[in-house]
Design a protein around this motif. Structure first.
Motif, PDB file in Angstrom:
ATOM      1  N   PRO A 188       0.827  -1.206   0.000  1.00  0.00           N
ATOM      2  CA  PRO A 188       0.000   0.000   0.000  1.00  0.00           C
ATOM      3  C   PRO A 188       0.866   1.263   0.000  1.00  0.00           C
ATOM      4  O   PRO A 188       1.875   1.324   0.702  1.00  0.00           O
ATOM      5  N   GLY A 189       0.470   2.232  -0.805  1.00  0.00           N
ATOM      6  CA  GLY A 189       1.193   3.509  -0.840  1.00  0.00           C
ATOM      7  C   GLY A 189       2.362   3.529  -1.810  1.00  0.00           C
ATOM      8  O   GLY A 189       2.901   4.595  -2.106  1.00  0.00           O
ATOM      9  N   GLU A 212      -2.033  -4.138  -3.141  1.00  0.00           N
ATOM     10  CA  GLU A 212      -2.574  -2.801  -2.850  1.00  0.00           C
ATOM     11  C   GLU A 212      -1.622  -1.672  -3.205  1.00  0.00           C
ATOM     12  O   GLU A 212      -1.662  -0.593  -2.605  1.00  0.00           O
ATOM     13  N   HIS A 214      -0.202   1.166  -6.050  1.00  0.00           N
ATOM     14  CA  HIS A 214      -0.764   1.938  -7.164  1.00  0.00           C
ATOM     15  C   HIS A 214       0.002   1.522  -8.420  1.00  0.00           C
ATOM     16  O   HIS A 214       1.218   1.685  -8.494  1.00  0.00           O
TER      17      HIS A 214
END
Ligand code: NAP
Ligand code: ZN
Length: 368
Positions: A188-189, A212, A214
């Motif tokens: 994530p992130g 998760e 991007h």
């Protein structure tokens, strides 16, 4: 003496698809599989994926940079099937289990890398599933074939949730992208770019999305924009659009390059943020080059890393399969018969595949 015919230990001659010499078309042939040893598993192959590495090696394209291919060559290291027999000391598998084999069929299991579950970097030298010589001196032959005998250490369990045909490509394409995504702590992130939407690339998009991150796809044309979104990418850029590299400068934490050809590495490195890494899994047939300024920086951004990654270890491959089982992931495949494999190679060279060819091994039994 065991009387179960499935447990008899003779060597077997089995059907296979082989390239007789470099660059030749693959043709129906046979191959000898060793007698079942005490630690061996006999796998009746149901599906085998077609990796671009198969195409490189049949063409002997890596000869100058890696070593010449040996012929006749039976490719195939994305193998999914069912256990047909087990040796007396096999403890983890039983007849009927759904299993897979990837790129590794032996390693020393004693060096520091093997002891760290990184058999793919074995210091004695791992034995590749095909186009290699086993520690006993026998040539190895891959999964374009009806059966294979493999030491149980290198056999993977395929979760019930993943159909065997879409599981096969996980054994190479899947683990090859999963291993660097995990090693470089993608999650994530993190902003991730996948270069090249082929067999490896489409699995990278699915897995990075499931982790998760991007995800951005960098592809040569607009053709794969819609597919890219369907596979889970958040954005898509065509690398032939002149504004792409300016727009994306200093924007990614991690770039996974799956392209089988040379690229403008300076242009791609300029897309990394501070401390970002570009990790290469694609293996072009020629050496490549870049400017050291692209890593060091000094004008706009810098302190970048350029690295490579080779498939993944056995423990990590099982982790990937279990991850895919939990997340409902498999490859997007086009199923082909054994007599369509030469055509599939030609299509793969044109990047005309959505997104992995898989051979239906039952078609060996149909007449040629
Ligand atoms: P693939 O299905 O043919 O995909 C490669 C993709 O790269 C293509 O779909 C295309 O995507 C892009 N591409 C092809 N030619 C290009 C060119 N001239 N310039 C820019 N982009 C190009 O191949 P794959 O099976 O994914 O394998 C990719 C590479 O990884 C091969 O070299 C293979 O040997 C290597 N590999 C390495 C490992 C490892 O352990 N490191 C394991 C398996 C495979 P777009 O159409 O989106 O541009
Ligand atoms: Zn492969």
């Amino acid at each position: 003496m065991n009387t179960d015919p499935r447990l008899r230990p003779e060597a077997s001659i089995v059907m296979a698809l082989a390239a007789p010499v470099a660059n030749a078309r693959l043709e129906r042939s046979t191959v000898l599989r060793r007698a079942l040893g005490p630690r061996d598993v006999r796998i009746d192959i149901v599906y085998t994926g077609i990796c671009h590495s198969d195409v490189h090696q049949v063409a002997d394209g890596w000869g100058d940079v890696w070593g010449r291919s040996s012929f006749p060559l039976v490719p195939g290291h994305e193998i999914a099937g069912v256990v047909g027999a087990v040796g007396a000391e096999v403890s983890r598998f039983a007849v009927g289990d759904r299993v897979g084999v990837g790129c590794i069929v032996a390693s020393c299991l004693q060096c520091e890398n093997c002891l760290a579950d990184q058999e793919q970097y074995c210091l004695r030298g791992m034995v590749w599933t095909y186009n290699d010589v086993d520690y006993d001196g026998a040539p190895t032959h891959g999964g374009y074939s009806t059966m294979i005998v493999v030491d149980e250490h290198y056999v993977l369990r395929i979760p019930d949730a993943i159909p065997l045909d879409v599981a096969a490509p996980l054994l190479c394409a899947g683990i090859t992208v999963y291993s660097p995504l995990k090693h470089w702590k993608v999650g994530p992130g993190k902003r991730v770019a996948v270069v090249g939407l082929g067999g490896l690339g489409h699995m990278a998009v699915k897995i990075a999305h499931a982790l998760e991150a991007h995800v951005t796809v960098l592809s040569r044309s607009e053709n794969k924009r819609e597919d890219s979104a369907r596979l889970g990418a958040d954005s898509f850029y065509s690398t032939s659009d002149p504004v792409t590299f300016a727009e994306l400068a200093n924007s990614f934490d991690f770039i996974l390059n799956t392209v089988a050809a040379n690229l403008d590495f300076d242009a791609y490195l300029s897309l990394l943020r501070l401390d970002g890494a570009m990790v290469n899994v694609g293996l072009p047939e020629e050496p490549v080059g870049f400017s050291m300024f692209s890593l060091v920086g000094g004008r706009k951004g810098g302190r970048r890393s350029l690295a490579g990654s080779n498939i993944g270890g056995i423990r990590e491959t099982q982790e990937l399969l279990d991850f895919c089982g939990r997340n409902g992931l498999g490859a997007d495949i086009e199923l082909v018969g054994v007599d369509e494999v030469n055509n599939a190679y030609e299509r793969m060279l044109r990047s005309d595949v959505q997104y992995r060819f898989v051979i239906d091994i039952a078609t060996f039994r149909a007449s040629a």
